[in-house]
Design a protein around this motif. Structure first.
Motif, mmCIF file in Angstrom:
data_model
loop_
_atom_site.group_PDB
_atom_site.id
_atom_site.type_symbol
_atom_site.label_atom_id
_atom_site.label_comp_id
_atom_site.label_asym_id
_atom_site.label_seq_id
_atom_site.Cartn_x
_atom_site.Cartn_y
_atom_site.Cartn_z
ATOM 1 N N SER A 3 12.969 -8.244 -2.400
ATOM 2 C CA SER A 3 11.815 -8.097 -2.714
ATOM 3 C C SER A 3 11.335 -7.868 -4.330
ATOM 4 O O SER A 3 12.275 -7.582 -5.116
ATOM 5 C CB SER A 3 11.203 -6.687 -2.093
ATOM 6 N N ASN A 4 10.065 -8.192 -4.485
ATOM 7 C CA ASN A 4 9.732 -7.942 -5.832
ATOM 8 C C ASN A 4 9.158 -6.689 -6.221
ATOM 9 O O ASN A 4 8.066 -6.297 -5.670
ATOM 10 C CB ASN A 4 8.440 -9.011 -6.228
ATOM 11 N N VAL A 32 0.607 -10.427 -0.843
ATOM 12 C CA VAL A 32 2.115 -10.835 -0.669
ATOM 13 C C VAL A 32 1.979 -12.297 -1.285
ATOM 14 O O VAL A 32 2.882 -12.663 -2.147
ATOM 15 C CB VAL A 32 2.785 -10.867 0.542
ATOM 16 N N LEU A 33 1.331 -12.995 -0.802
ATOM 17 C CA LEU A 33 1.085 -14.316 -1.011
ATOM 18 C C LEU A 33 0.332 -14.759 -2.444
ATOM 19 O O LEU A 33 0.657 -15.795 -3.199
ATOM 20 C CB LEU A 33 0.702 -15.289 -0.196
ATOM 21 N N TYR A 34 -0.459 -14.123 -2.655
ATOM 22 C CA TYR A 34 -1.641 -14.700 -3.765
ATOM 23 C C TYR A 34 -2.069 -13.413 -4.614
ATOM 24 O O TYR A 34 -3.043 -13.644 -5.440
ATOM 25 C CB TYR A 34 -2.996 -15.210 -2.903
ATOM 26 N N TYR A 197 12.010 0.638 -4.243
ATOM 27 C CA TYR A 197 10.600 0.153 -4.705
ATOM 28 C C TYR A 197 10.042 0.474 -3.252
ATOM 29 O O TYR A 197 10.704 0.718 -2.103
ATOM 30 C CB TYR A 197 10.404 -1.342 -4.757
ATOM 31 N N PRO A 198 8.588 0.705 -3.175
ATOM 32 C CA PRO A 198 8.025 1.248 -1.945
ATOM 33 C C PRO A 198 8.356 0.156 -0.600
ATOM 34 O O PRO A 198 8.566 -1.006 -0.897
ATOM 35 C CB PRO A 198 6.630 1.132 -2.293
ATOM 36 N N SER A 199 8.494 0.711 0.544
ATOM 37 C CA SER A 199 8.558 -0.112 1.661
ATOM 38 C C SER A 199 7.527 0.029 2.755
ATOM 39 O O SER A 199 6.466 0.914 2.415
ATOM 40 C CB SER A 199 9.863 0.070 2.561
ATOM 41 N N PHE A 200 7.196 -0.799 3.700
ATOM 42 C CA PHE A 200 5.739 -0.673 4.578
ATOM 43 C C PHE A 200 6.244 -0.781 5.945
ATOM 44 O O PHE A 200 7.065 -1.130 6.374
ATOM 45 C CB PHE A 200 5.178 -1.675 3.851
ATOM 46 N N ILE A 294 9.751 -9.350 -0.210
ATOM 47 C CA ILE A 294 8.253 -9.362 -0.314
ATOM 48 C C ILE A 294 7.944 -10.144 -1.806
ATOM 49 O O ILE A 294 8.513 -9.654 -2.688
ATOM 50 C CB ILE A 294 7.834 -8.063 -0.157
ATOM 51 N N GLY A 295 7.347 -11.092 -1.841
ATOM 52 C CA GLY A 295 6.936 -11.855 -2.765
ATOM 53 C C GLY A 295 8.071 -12.936 -3.048
ATOM 54 O O GLY A 295 7.794 -13.753 -4.121
#
Length: 405
Positions: A3-4, A32-34, A197-200, A294-295
């Motif tokens: 992930s980024n 995530v995409l934009y 990094y944070p996770s969700f 992510i990213g």
């Protein structure tokens, strides 16, 4: 996972500053995409093709896909009375390959049409736009946003290939027969795991907007029916309707051509498709977990073509036809191209004028374009606006199948 960290931190900040410390999945997917700096499509993470990439599209296979579309655009120009300019607006042009194949083919085969053509690319990704500008620098192309096009300014065709599937979608789930929306929040246990990094994680709640229920009414899907199991989940693409509204407003007369993978609503929301259609693409592998890489990975959802058709009607877009990509391309002449490849292969074996491997590679590419289990199973939706009765009565080649098919 890969992930980024900067993007994860930005998403976490967005969540913690939200009133209920949660965001809709559509907001999560949008970031995530934009995200302007770190999103998959906004950074150099997006990679399309066969080598060191996440996915490929039809234009990556061969020039034939673009050339056959070019034949359809030529006929559209003729049906409209050969207006000058005839605007082709490609929305989400990827690496610019499709534009290259279309324009080169028109330049070589139909110089009158090429002269009348105005080619416009609408591209949200700065990385892809830069690649497009480099690839198309010798061709008459201009770039703009949809918002920069005036109302009813376009006579021609708006078209897209694998664009709508990348729009952010809302996710929902059935809990004891009630429709609940899926939200994203930060993982409260991450501090205990010392994650870098944070996770969700997901939580459910009331619907974020009445537009979600209105969407289901539009496509005539009733989740109150007992045929749907508990914990059934799927997606709703409100962004697709917003996009189509803008496109319809900008089109004065002509066509909208949408190519993507998806289904009519009755198949999309089939009770047996209980986990929806969301997919992630990472290094040519796909899975259904949007909370990793992510990213660094693409996230898509299939297109509900019924929604595009019915919303289009509300925006003065008339349905011209809906067909599978394989049949669409065959009607435009792909079968003849396959026959020529076969003849060239026989000649190559006899005379060794062309490497047999190249012919086999092209034959395989053409077959992939019409494979009903892959690209050939994509949907092709054509809608029109502002055509008179004579223009409407002229069938499009791509929608006209020979009797033997």
């Amino acid at each position: 996972m890969d992930s980024n960290p900067a993007l994860c931190a930005a998403i976490a900040n967005h969540i913690t500053t939200s009133p209920q410390q949660r965001i809709t999945f559509a907001q999560f997917m949008e970031l995530v995409l934009y995200h302007p700096e770190h999103g998959y499509y906004s950074s150099d993470a997006v990679k399309i093709g066969f080598q060191n990439s996440d996915f490929f599209t039809s234009p990556n296979l061969c020039t034939d896909f673009g050339e056959l579309l070019a034949e359809q655009f030529l006929q559209m120009w003729e049906i409209l009375g050969k207006p000058v300019p005839f605007s082709l607006v490609e929305m989400g042009a990827g690496q610019g390959l499709l534009a290259l194949h279309i324009l080169k083919y028109h330049q070589l085969r139909y110089p009158d049409f090429f002269t009348a053509l105005e080619y416009i690319i609408v591209e949200k990704s700065p990385t892809l736009r830069q690649e497009q500008q480099q690839r198309l620098q010798d061709l008459p192309v201009r770039w703009c946003n949809l918002e920069e096009i005036s109302s009813e300014a376009i006579a021609g065709c708006f078209f897209s290939n694998e664009l709508v599937d990348a729009f952010p979608v809302h996710q929902f789930i059935l809990e004891t027969g009630e429709l609940r929306e899926i939200y994203v929040t930060t993982d409260k246990n991450e501090k205990e795991t010392n994650a870098p990094y944070p996770s969700f994680v997901e939580v459910t709640g009331e619907l974020s907007t009445p537009q979600l229920a209105e969407y289901l009414d539009l496509v005539e899907i009733d989740f109150a029916q007992s045929v749907y199991p508990d914990c059934y989940r799927s997606e709703i693409n409100l962004a697709a309707l917003d996009w189509l509204s803008i496109v319809a407003d900008r089109l004065q007369r002509g066509y909208v051509l949408t190519i993507d993978y998806g289904y009519p609503a009755s198949r999309y929301y089939n009770p047996r498709r209980s986990q929806g259609t969301l997919q992630c693409y990472y290094h040519h592998r796909f899975h259904d977990n949007p909370y990793i890489n992510i990213g660094r990975q693409d996230i898509t959802a299939h297109v509900d073509f019924t929604a595009l058709e019915r919303w289009g009607e509300r925006c003065s877009l008339e349905k011209v036809g809906f067909i599978q990509q394989g049949l669409f391309l065959m009607a435009l002449g792909l079968g003849d191209r396959l026959s020529r490849v076969f003849d060239e292969r026989i000649a190559a074996l006899c005379e060794q004028q062309q490497p047999l491997s190249q012919l086999l590679q092209r034959r395989d590419a053409l077959h992939q374009l019409i494979d009903p289990t892959g690209l050939g199973g994509f949907g092709v939706l054509v809608q029109s606006k502002g055509l008179d009765k004579t223009e409407i009565s002229q069938p499009l080649k791509g929608l006209t199948l020979p009797e033997e098919m």
